[in-house]
Design a protein around this motif. Structure first.
Motif, PDB file in Angstrom:
ATOM      1  N   GLY A 133     -49.240 -27.037  11.306  1.00 15.60           N
ATOM      2  CA  GLY A 133     -50.092 -27.497  12.381  1.00 15.60           C
ATOM      3  C   GLY A 133     -51.008 -28.622  11.947  1.00 15.60           C
ATOM      4  O   GLY A 133     -51.101 -28.956  10.762  1.00 15.60           O
ATOM      5  N   GLY A 134     -51.673 -29.220  12.916  1.00 15.37           N
ATOM      6  CA  GLY A 134     -52.591 -30.302  12.606  1.00 15.37           C
ATOM      7  C   GLY A 134     -52.997 -31.029  13.863  1.00 15.37           C
ATOM      8  O   GLY A 134     -52.717 -30.581  14.978  1.00 15.37           O
ATOM      9  N   LEU A 135     -53.653 -32.159  13.652  1.00 14.93           N
ATOM     10  CA  LEU A 135     -54.109 -33.007  14.751  1.00 14.93           C
ATOM     11  C   LEU A 135     -53.114 -34.147  14.939  1.00 14.93           C
ATOM     12  O   LEU A 135     -52.767 -34.840  13.972  1.00 14.93           O
ATOM     13  N   VAL A 136     -52.670 -34.335  16.154  1.00 14.82           N
ATOM     14  CA  VAL A 136     -51.713 -35.391  16.455  1.00 14.82           C
ATOM     15  C   VAL A 136     -52.070 -36.026  17.782  1.00 14.82           C
ATOM     16  O   VAL A 136     -52.614 -35.360  18.674  1.00 14.82           O
ATOM     17  N   GLN A 137     -51.774 -37.301  17.924  1.00 15.99           N
ATOM     18  CA  GLN A 137     -52.047 -37.989  19.179  1.00 15.99           C
ATOM     19  C   GLN A 137     -50.985 -37.642  20.225  1.00 15.99           C
ATOM     20  O   GLN A 137     -49.851 -37.289  19.875  1.00 15.99           O
ATOM     21  N   PRO A 138     -51.337 -37.749  21.487  1.00 20.54           N
ATOM     22  CA  PRO A 138     -50.315 -37.539  22.538  1.00 20.54           C
ATOM     23  C   PRO A 138     -49.115 -38.440  22.314  1.00 20.54           C
ATOM     24  O   PRO A 138     -49.256 -39.616  21.966  1.00 20.54           O
ATOM     25  N   GLY A 139     -47.934 -37.848  22.510  1.00 20.69           N
ATOM     26  CA  GLY A 139     -46.701 -38.582  22.252  1.00 20.69           C
ATOM     27  C   GLY A 139     -46.192 -38.431  20.829  1.00 20.69           C
ATOM     28  O   GLY A 139     -45.058 -38.832  20.534  1.00 20.69           O
ATOM     29  N   GLY A 140     -46.994 -37.857  19.970  1.00 24.01           N
ATOM     30  CA  GLY A 140     -46.612 -37.697  18.573  1.00 24.01           C
ATOM     31  C   GLY A 140     -45.753 -36.471  18.333  1.00 24.01           C
ATOM     32  O   GLY A 140     -45.366 -35.760  19.268  1.00 24.01           O
ATOM     33  N   SER A 141     -45.464 -36.240  17.049  1.00 25.61           N
ATOM     34  CA  SER A 141     -44.574 -35.140  16.652  1.00 25.61           C
ATOM     35  C   SER A 141     -45.183 -34.328  15.522  1.00 25.61           C
ATOM     36  O   SER A 141     -45.980 -34.844  14.720  1.00 25.61           O
ATOM     37  N   LEU A 142     -44.783 -33.073  15.473  1.00 24.10           N
ATOM     38  CA  LEU A 142     -45.120 -32.186  14.366  1.00 24.10           C
ATOM     39  C   LEU A 142     -43.933 -31.259  14.147  1.00 24.10           C
ATOM     40  O   LEU A 142     -43.186 -30.967  15.090  1.00 24.10           O
ATOM     41  N   ARG A 143     -43.788 -30.780  12.917  1.00 24.26           N
ATOM     42  CA  ARG A 143     -42.790 -29.761  12.639  1.00 24.26           C
ATOM     43  C   ARG A 143     -43.475 -28.545  12.044  1.00 24.26           C
ATOM     44  O   ARG A 143     -44.116 -28.634  10.984  1.00 24.26           O
ATOM     45  N   LEU A 144     -43.341 -27.438  12.719  1.00 32.40           N
ATOM     46  CA  LEU A 144     -43.880 -26.178  12.225  1.00 32.40           C
ATOM     47  C   LEU A 144     -42.815 -25.443  11.428  1.00 32.40           C
ATOM     48  O   LEU A 144     -41.624 -25.535  11.738  1.00 32.40           O
ATOM     49  N   SER A 145     -43.264 -24.715  10.413  1.00 34.33           N
ATOM     50  CA  SER A 145     -42.366 -23.901   9.595  1.00 34.33           C
ATOM     51  C   SER A 145     -42.808 -22.449   9.628  1.00 34.33           C
ATOM     52  O   SER A 145     -44.016 -22.167   9.667  1.00 34.33           O
ATOM     53  N   CYS A 146     -41.853 -21.555   9.594  1.00 35.72           N
ATOM     54  CA  CYS A 146     -42.118 -20.121   9.519  1.00 35.72           C
ATOM     55  C   CYS A 146     -41.280 -19.572   8.374  1.00 35.72           C
ATOM     56  O   CYS A 146     -40.042 -19.536   8.466  1.00 35.72           O
ATOM     57  N   VAL A 147     -41.951 -19.189   7.298  1.00 38.30           N
ATOM     58  CA  VAL A 147     -41.266 -18.669   6.116  1.00 38.30           C
ATOM     59  C   VAL A 147     -41.395 -17.152   6.093  1.00 38.30           C
ATOM     60  O   VAL A 147     -42.494 -16.613   6.256  1.00 38.30           O
ATOM     61  N   ALA A 148     -40.280 -16.489   5.880  1.00 41.19           N
ATOM     62  CA  ALA A 148     -40.271 -15.026   5.823  1.00 41.19           C
ATOM     63  C   ALA A 148     -40.219 -14.547   4.383  1.00 41.19           C
ATOM     64  O   ALA A 148     -39.555 -15.153   3.541  1.00 41.19           O
ATOM     65  N   SER A 149     -40.929 -13.469   4.119  1.00 39.67           N
ATOM     66  CA  SER A 149     -40.848 -12.826   2.804  1.00 39.67           C
ATOM     67  C   SER A 149     -40.762 -11.323   3.010  1.00 39.67           C
ATOM     68  O   SER A 149     -41.321 -10.776   3.948  1.00 39.67           O
ATOM     69  N   GLY A 150     -40.020 -10.694   2.138  1.00 39.67           N
ATOM     70  CA  GLY A 150     -39.863  -9.252   2.251  1.00 39.67           C
ATOM     71  C   GLY A 150     -38.681  -8.832   3.103  1.00 39.67           C
ATOM     72  O   GLY A 150     -38.377  -7.640   3.182  1.00 39.67           O
ATOM     73  N   PHE A 151     -38.047  -9.778   3.752  1.00 39.63           N
ATOM     74  CA  PHE A 151     -36.850  -9.478   4.521  1.00 39.63           C
ATOM     75  C   PHE A 151     -36.060 -10.761   4.716  1.00 39.63           C
ATOM     76  O   PHE A 151     -36.591 -11.851   4.597  1.00 39.63           O
ATOM     77  N   SER A 152     -34.794 -10.608   5.054  1.00 42.29           N
ATOM     78  CA  SER A 152     -33.934 -11.766   5.225  1.00 42.29           C
ATOM     79  C   SER A 152     -33.843 -12.152   6.694  1.00 42.29           C
ATOM     80  O   SER A 152     -33.599 -11.313   7.561  1.00 42.29           O
ATOM     81  N   LEU A 153     -34.029 -13.434   6.960  1.00 38.05           N
ATOM     82  CA  LEU A 153     -33.901 -13.924   8.330  1.00 38.05           C
ATOM     83  C   LEU A 153     -32.462 -13.938   8.812  1.00 38.05           C
ATOM     84  O   LEU A 153     -32.202 -14.230   9.973  1.00 38.05           O
ATOM     85  N   ASP A 154     -31.533 -13.631   7.903  1.00 38.73           N
ATOM     86  CA  ASP A 154     -30.133 -13.529   8.321  1.00 38.73           C
ATOM     87  C   ASP A 154     -29.970 -12.491   9.429  1.00 38.73           C
ATOM     88  O   ASP A 154     -29.039 -12.582  10.239  1.00 38.73           O
ATOM     89  N   TYR A 155     -30.862 -11.499   9.455  1.00 40.42           N
ATOM     90  CA  TYR A 155     -30.686 -10.358  10.351  1.00 40.42           C
ATOM     91  C   TYR A 155     -31.738 -10.280  11.448  1.00 40.42           C
ATOM     92  O   TYR A 155     -31.754  -9.299  12.210  1.00 40.42           O
ATOM     93  N   TYR A 156     -32.621 -11.283  11.516  1.00 41.07           N
ATOM     94  CA  TYR A 156     -33.695 -11.218  12.494  1.00 41.07           C
ATOM     95  C   TYR A 156     -33.760 -12.491  13.329  1.00 41.07           C
ATOM     96  O   TYR A 156     -33.641 -13.592  12.793  1.00 41.07           O
TER      97      TYR A 156
END
Length: 123
Positions: free
Chosen positions: A8-31
């Motif tokens: 997350g962060g501050l961005v101007q209208p029309g701009g872009s951001l990429r959010l990430s979600c990292v999992a630990s303790g389980f595999s995202l293969d199954y969720y």
């Protein structure tokens, strides 16, 4: 089971951001993983979801055509690419995982939640 959202962060209208979600303790293969957001004074709402089985994706009408969800199982990470951002996209964004994918964009259907990351769209 832990989920860590970032990007997350501050961005101007029309701009872009990429959010990430990292999992630990389980595999995202199954969720499936869903992205949700909550603006000040508003209820939490579903933004997008990607299934574990066939990679099906789901989007709220308000973000269709602007946001793209994807997953990299090798990195145990799900991304939310947000383009053409608008001031109304300003919110705290959360990632979450359900034990079973029943309602992809309904917060109550999710069991595991990460902490939020703040996205502010402003000039």
């Amino acid at each position: 089971v832990q989920l860590q959202a970032s990007g997350g962060g501050l961005v101007q209208p029309g701009g872009s951001l990429r959010l990430s979600c990292v999992a630990s303790g389980f595999s995202l293969d199954y969720y499936a993983i869903g992205w949700f957001r909550q603006a000040p004074g508003k209820e939490r709402e579903g933004v997008s979801c990607i299934s574990s089985s066939d990679g099906s994706t789901y989007y709220a009408d308000s973000v269709k055509g602007r946001f793209t969800i994807s997953r990299d199982n090798a990195k145990n990470t799900v991304y939310l690419q947000m383009n053409s951002l608008k001031p109304e996209d300003t919110a705290v964004y959360y990632c979450a995982a359900p034990l079973d994918l029943v309602d992809p964009l309904v917060p109550g259907a999710y069991d595991y939640w990460g902490q939020g990351t703040l996205v502010t769209v402003s000039s």
